[in-house]
Design a protein around this motif. Structure first.
Motif, mmCIF file in Angstrom:
data_model
loop_
_atom_site.group_PDB
_atom_site.id
_atom_site.type_symbol
_atom_site.label_atom_id
_atom_site.label_comp_id
_atom_site.label_asym_id
_atom_site.label_seq_id
_atom_site.Cartn_x
_atom_site.Cartn_y
_atom_site.Cartn_z
ATOM 1 N N ALA A 206 0.850 -1.188 0.000
ATOM 2 C CA ALA A 206 0.000 0.000 0.000
ATOM 3 C C ALA A 206 0.885 1.237 0.000
ATOM 4 O O ALA A 206 1.727 1.398 0.888
ATOM 5 C CB ALA A 206 -0.920 0.014 1.217
ATOM 6 N N VAL A 207 0.696 2.097 -0.993
ATOM 7 C CA VAL A 207 1.521 3.295 -1.145
ATOM 8 C C VAL A 207 0.645 4.528 -0.954
ATOM 9 O O VAL A 207 -0.427 4.642 -1.558
ATOM 10 C CB VAL A 207 2.182 3.336 -2.535
ATOM 11 N N ALA A 208 1.089 5.454 -0.124
ATOM 12 C CA ALA A 208 0.371 6.711 0.106
ATOM 13 C C ALA A 208 1.382 7.815 0.374
ATOM 14 O O ALA A 208 2.547 7.555 0.683
ATOM 15 C CB ALA A 208 -0.598 6.577 1.277
ATOM 16 N N ASP A 209 0.926 9.056 0.267
ATOM 17 C CA ASP A 209 1.830 10.174 0.528
ATOM 18 C C ASP A 209 2.208 10.241 1.998
ATOM 19 O O ASP A 209 3.292 10.701 2.357
ATOM 20 C CB ASP A 209 1.168 11.483 0.097
ATOM 21 N N ARG A 210 1.282 9.791 2.874
ATOM 22 C CA ARG A 210 1.547 9.754 4.314
ATOM 23 C C ARG A 210 1.421 8.318 4.805
ATOM 24 O O ARG A 210 0.502 7.596 4.414
ATOM 25 C CB ARG A 210 0.552 10.636 5.072
ATOM 26 N N GLU A 211 2.333 7.908 5.666
ATOM 27 C CA GLU A 211 2.302 6.529 6.158
ATOM 28 C C GLU A 211 0.970 6.190 6.803
ATOM 29 O O GLU A 211 0.423 5.096 6.603
ATOM 30 C CB GLU A 211 3.430 6.292 7.163
ATOM 31 N N VAL A 212 0.401 7.113 7.566
ATOM 32 C CA VAL A 212 -0.836 6.830 8.294
ATOM 33 C C VAL A 212 -1.969 6.446 7.353
ATOM 34 O O VAL A 212 -2.849 5.652 7.702
ATOM 35 C CB VAL A 212 -1.228 8.041 9.173
ATOM 36 N N ASP A 213 -1.949 6.970 6.131
ATOM 37 C CA ASP A 213 -3.007 6.653 5.174
ATOM 38 C C ASP A 213 -2.834 5.265 4.566
ATOM 39 O O ASP A 213 -3.792 4.692 4.045
ATOM 40 C CB ASP A 213 -3.031 7.699 4.053
ATOM 41 N N ALA A 214 -1.622 4.728 4.619
ATOM 42 C CA ALA A 214 -1.369 3.393 4.068
ATOM 43 C C ALA A 214 -1.549 2.295 5.107
ATOM 44 O O ALA A 214 -1.905 1.163 4.752
ATOM 45 C CB ALA A 214 0.048 3.322 3.490
ATOM 46 N N LEU A 215 -1.319 2.605 6.374
ATOM 47 C CA LEU A 215 -1.307 1.563 7.400
ATOM 48 C C LEU A 215 -2.668 0.895 7.589
ATOM 49 O O LEU A 215 -2.743 -0.262 7.997
ATOM 50 C CB LEU A 215 -0.829 2.138 8.736
ATOM 51 N N GLY A 216 -3.755 1.597 7.293
ATOM 52 C CA GLY A 216 -5.073 0.998 7.471
ATOM 53 C C GLY A 216 -5.546 0.146 6.322
ATOM 54 O O GLY A 216 -6.582 -0.527 6.426
ATOM 55 N N ARG A 217 -4.790 0.136 5.244
ATOM 56 C CA ARG A 217 -5.266 -0.480 4.001
ATOM 57 C C ARG A 217 -5.503 -1.977 4.122
ATOM 58 O O ARG A 217 -6.466 -2.519 3.546
ATOM 59 C CB ARG A 217 -4.247 -0.195 2.884
ATOM 60 N N ALA B 189 4.229 -4.254 3.011
ATOM 61 C CA ALA B 189 5.040 -3.106 2.600
ATOM 62 C C ALA B 189 4.075 -1.939 2.457
ATOM 63 O O ALA B 189 3.451 -1.771 1.402
ATOM 64 C CB ALA B 189 5.758 -3.388 1.293
ATOM 65 N N SER B 190 3.903 -1.170 3.518
ATOM 66 C CA SER B 190 2.904 -0.098 3.551
ATOM 67 C C SER B 190 3.531 1.194 4.035
ATOM 68 O O SER B 190 4.251 1.203 5.037
ATOM 69 C CB SER B 190 1.743 -0.473 4.484
ATOM 70 N N GLY B 191 3.240 2.283 3.322
ATOM 71 C CA GLY B 191 3.761 3.577 3.739
ATOM 72 C C GLY B 191 3.986 4.489 2.560
ATOM 73 O O GLY B 191 3.356 4.351 1.502
ATOM 74 N N THR B 192 4.889 5.434 2.731
ATOM 75 C CA THR B 192 5.254 6.336 1.648
ATOM 76 C C THR B 192 6.041 5.559 0.588
ATOM 77 O O THR B 192 6.516 4.442 0.852
ATOM 78 C CB THR B 192 6.124 7.476 2.183
#
Length: 319
Positions: free
Chosen positions: A208-219, A275-278
Motif C-alpha cells: 500500500a503506497v500513500a503520501d503519508r504513512e498513516v493513510d497506508a497503514l489501514g489499508r 510493505a505499507s507507507g510512503t
C-alpha cells in the motif's frame, strides 16, 4: 524481479486494465489467483495474456484437490500456445476454508502435490505417459499441446511443503502477510532439499503506497486479520517479534465483526507483515524482502489500475 497478483474479485474488464497498467509501469509478471467461488483462473489468465505483450502470466496456486493434474497440464499448455514462454503454473493445496466450504477434504496433501508435479511435467513433455501413483494414474496418454517447457512452482507455507518445493519444484511461492523474518526461515527450509538446482523464489507481499504513512497503514488490516488468524502463522508472528491474539482475531473474523478484527491488527503488525507507507518506505521494505532471499516480490492487494500502477512504480526501483 517484480510481479503483481490479482485475486479473482475484479471483473475481467478491470483485470484487463490492471494488467496493462502493471505492464506499462514495469512489472515482470502477473499472478492470477485460483480461489474457489471467485473467477476462473484459466479464463482470467487468458484475458491477461490477450491484454499484454511481455509479462509472464502465472496460474496461482491451483489445487489438485479440485482440478486434476491432467486438466492443469491441459490448461497451462493451452495458455502457452497463446503466449509461448510466458506461462508459469503454480500449484498448492488450496485455502482450507474455501475447500471446506466446497465440501473438499484434502487427502495426503504432500503426496498429492508431489504426484501433481510429476504428472504435469510428464504430460508437458509431450510423450505418452503411463503413471501409477498413490493418488493419480495416467494410462498411456499423450497431451495434445505437449512439448512445452512450462515452469511448475509450488505454493508452500509449512516446513514439509517448503522442503517439497525445494526437492521437486521449479520454484516456490510464499504467501501474503509473510514477515521478512518468516521469508528467510521459509527459504532456509526450501534450500534443505534443493541441492544445487536453480529455483525461482517468489513471495506475495501486500503493498500500500500513500503520501503519508498513516493513510497506508489501514489499508490491509482486514486482509491481515483474515490471513494471520490461521494457526500456521504463529511461527510467522513469532519470528517477526510481534504480539497478536490469534484466537481473538479468529473469533472476530468468524462473526464478521470487522471493526473488532481490524482493531486487533496494530500498526506494528502492519509494518512487519506488509510493505505499507510512503513510496520511500515501501521501497525500503521491499528491499528487505529481496535481501531475505526473494528473487521476485509479487505485490498483492491491488484492486484498481491506478493503485496498481502506483505500487509498481514505487517498487520498481528495488525489483
Amino acid at each position: 524481479m517484480l510481479g503483481v497478483a490479482f485475486d479473482g474479485r475484479n471483473a475481467l474488464a478491470v483485470l484487463r486494465e490492471q494488467a496493462q497498467a502493471a505492464e506499462r509501469a514495469g512489472a515482470d509478471s502477473v499472478w492470477v489467483s485460483s480461489h474457489l467461488f471467485l473467477r476462473d483462473p484459466f479464463i482470467s489468465a487468458a484475458t491477461v495474456v490477450a491484454a499484454t505483450r511481455r509479462v509472464r502470466v502465472a496460474l496461482m496456486a491451483v489445487s489438485p484437490h479440485v482440478i486434476h493434474p491432467v486438466h492443469l497440464a491441459m490448461g497451462a499448455a493451452t495458455l502457452d500456445e497463446l503466449a509461448p514462454g510466458r506461462v508459469v503454473l503454480c500449484v498448492g493445496t488450496g485455502a482450507p476454508n474455501d475447500l471446506a466450504d466446497a465440501g473438499v477434504v484434502p487427502q495426503r496433501p504432500l503426496a498429492t502435490l508431489r504426484e501433481t508435479v510429476e504428472v504435469v511435467r510428464l504430460l508437458l513433455a509431450g510423450e505418452p505417459v503411463t503413471y501409477k501413483g498413490e493418488v493419480f494414474r495416467v494410462e498411456g496418454r499423450r497431451l495434445a499441446p505437449g512439448g512445452r517447457p512450462i515452469p511448475v512452482v509450488l505454493a508452500a507455507a509449512r516446513p514439509r511443503s517448503l522442503k517439497l518445493a525445494g526437492a521437486v519444484g521449479d520454484g516456490v511461492l510464499l504467501s501474503n502477510a509473510s514477515s521478512v523474518e518468516f521469508v528467510r526461515w521459509s527459504l532456509d527450509h526450501v534450500a534443505q532439499d534443493a541441492g544445487a538446482r536453480p529455483l525461482r523464489r517468489a513471495g506475495l507481499v501486500y503493498a500500500a503506497v500513500a503520501d503519508r504513512e498513516v493513510d497506508a497503514l489501514g489499508r490491509f488490516r482486514r486482509q491481515l486479520a483474515i490471513t494471520l488468524r490461521a494457526p500456521h502463522h504463529a511461527t510467522n508472528l513469532a519470528l517477526a517479534g510481534v504480539t497478536l491474539d490469534q484466537e481473538a482475531v479468529r473469533r472476530a473474523v468468524a462473526r464478521e465483526d470487522w471493526p473488532a478484527a481490524e482493531t486487533l491488527i496494530g500498526d506494528d503488525v502492519v509494518r512487519r507483515h506488509t510493505a505499507s507507507g510512503t513510496p520511500a518506505q515501501v521501497r525500503a521494505r521491499l528491499a528487505a524482502y529481496h535481501a531475505a532471499g526473494l528473487d521476485e516480490v509479487v505485490l498483492g492487494g491491488l484492486y484498481t489500475p491506478e493503485e496498481t500502477a502506483r505500487a509498481v512504480t514505487a517498487a520498481r526501483a528495488v525489483a
